[in-house]
Design an enzyme around this catalytic site. Structure first.
Site, PDB file in Angstrom:
ATOM      1  N   ASN A 248      -6.453   2.613  -4.105  1.00 27.35           N
ATOM      2  CA  ASN A 248      -7.071   3.610  -3.220  1.00 27.35           C
ATOM      3  C   ASN A 248      -8.330   4.209  -3.852  1.00 27.35           C
ATOM      4  OD1 ASN A 248      -5.136   4.705  -5.024  1.00 27.35           O
ATOM      5  ND2 ASN A 248      -4.962   6.576  -3.836  1.00 27.35           N
TER       6      ASN A 248
ATOM      7  N   GLU B 262     -11.184   7.382  -3.151  1.00 25.94           N
ATOM      8  CA  GLU B 262     -11.491   8.616  -2.410  1.00 25.94           C
ATOM      9  C   GLU B 262     -12.896   9.093  -2.758  1.00 25.94           C
ATOM     10  OE1 GLU B 262      -8.404  11.109  -3.960  1.00 25.94           O
ATOM     11  OE2 GLU B 262      -6.819  10.034  -2.907  1.00 25.94           O
TER      12      GLU B 262
ATOM     13  N   HIS C  33      -7.691   2.946   1.580  1.00 24.47           N
ATOM     14  CA  HIS C  33      -6.308   2.827   1.113  1.00 24.47           C
ATOM     15  C   HIS C  33      -6.159   1.546   0.278  1.00 24.47           C
ATOM     16  CE1 HIS C  33      -4.483   5.709   4.290  1.00 24.47           C
ATOM     17  NE2 HIS C  33      -5.775   5.935   4.172  1.00 24.47           N
TER      18      HIS C  33
ATOM     19  N   GLU D 289      -4.016  -0.877   0.307  1.00 25.82           N
ATOM     20  CA  GLU D 289      -3.758  -2.114   1.063  1.00 25.82           C
ATOM     21  C   GLU D 289      -5.053  -2.642   1.670  1.00 25.82           C
ATOM     22  OE1 GLU D 289      -2.229   0.764   1.193  1.00 25.82           O
ATOM     23  OE2 GLU D 289      -0.147   0.618   1.860  1.00 25.82           O
TER      24      GLU D 289
ATOM     25  N   CYS E 270       1.363   3.334   4.810  1.00 26.85           N
ATOM     26  CA  CYS E 270       1.230   4.367   5.853  1.00 26.85           C
ATOM     27  C   CYS E 270       0.974   3.687   7.197  1.00 26.85           C
ATOM     28  CB  CYS E 270       0.095   5.322   5.493  1.00 26.85           C
ATOM     29  SG  CYS E 270      -1.541   4.626   5.715  1.00 26.85           S
TER      30      CYS E 270
HETATM   31 ZN   LIG Z   1      -2.376   3.463   3.926  1.00 26.27          ZN
END
Ligand SMILES: [Zn+2]
Length: 295
Positions: free
Chosen positions: A89, A91, A102, A104, A129
């Protein structure tokens, strides 16, 4: 980056650690294991590929950049070639959370930009998620994609996302990572602009028709490319800047290595990434000048 990986590796079982170390200390290591390396590792450790990938997840998570959450997620995808690709991930401080990448998504676009056409498995250290389940559902081959979580049997994506909404509901037959041939050409003597057009031609944008690509030149002259990855549910779409920044991280580079950025887009599309790309780059480093070409 190598030092971070070696620190993680010190927690691995000794036999696996030694063999993995030989791969990751190569200066050209870019957060993936070739099919040959995977075969050697599974053979010598007597693990199947999914189990091996589960062991490697802490290495993938080491590529995370999390100034907001401080919560690192690692993901690894298995391409049909047999290669394993890391994702983590990423940010961004001072921009809205919708810009977040994310783990994935990172692993998937890492494999896509490396030329994989289909994925068979995704191995994650945290349950995916809803946003990522939707992102995965856009893949060509989503029907046969398997998800492996720690201590669990592999399950199909659609076990995690029943009654899914996807490209077919909007009449789109070719999914993300499927063959694209937009045939967009333009003559520029600047090699970085040509690279951005190359990324544009790889982009997947069946809903907006804004084919879009980014080329980032780094201070060491390397180039990271990002193609736009659109989604039937629109919001989980991954903009070209994010895809290029994933490549940059996976090459072991940092955001302050960015020298030049070119965004290329088709004129005829219904959206643009220009404003968001410019504003996110400004927050990363106010000195980065975005160059824009519309074709
Ligand atoms: Zn996710």
């Amino acid at each position: 980056m190598t030092q971070d990986l070696l620190t993680v590796l010190s927690q691995f079982p000794a036999t696996l650690a030694k063999q993995v170390e030989n791969i990751i200390i190569d200066p050209s290591f870019s957060a993936y294991f070739t099919s040959q390396q995977v075969e050697q590792l599974t053979h010598s450790t007597d693990m199947d590929t999914q189990t091996l990938a589960q062991h490697l997840l802490p290495l993938a998570a080491a590529y995370a950049y999390t100034p907001i959450s401080d919560f690192r997620v690692g993901a690894i995808v298995l391409g049909e070639s047999g290669a394993l690709y890391f994702g983590a991930n990423i940010e961004f401080s001072n921009v809205q959370l919708g810009q977040t990448i994310h783990a994935e998504q990172a692993a998937i676009v890492h494999a896509w930009m490396a030329g994989e056409k289909r994925l068979t498995d995704i191995i994650i250290d945290t349950p995916p998620c809803g946003h990522c389940r939707q992102f995965m559902n856009e893949l060509s081959g989503a029907d046969t994609l398997h998800i492996t979580l720690p201590g669990k049997e592999a399950k199909k994506l659609h076990d995690y996302l029943p009654e899914a909404f996807g490209p077919l509901d909007l009449g789109i037959q070719t999914g993300l990572m499927g063959e694209q041939s937009h045939q967009v050409h333009a003559e520029y003597s600047d090699p970085l602009k040509q690279e951005a057009i190359k990324a544009l031609n790889k982009s997947y944008a069946p809903y907006s028709n804004t084919f879009s690509g980014i080329a980032i030149e780094l201070t060491d002259q390397r180039v990271s490319l990002g193609a736009y990855a659109e989604n039937a549910a629109f919001n989980p779409s991954l903009p070209p800047l994010q895809v290029a920044l994933v490549q940059l991280r996976m090459h072991g580079s940092a955001f302050n290595d960015i020298k030049r950025v070119v965004l290329a887009e088709t004129k005829s599309g219904k959206i643009t990434h220009l404003d968001d790309t410019r504003s996110t780059l400004q927050k990363i480093d106010p000195n980065i000048q975005l160059e824009y070409i519309q074709i």
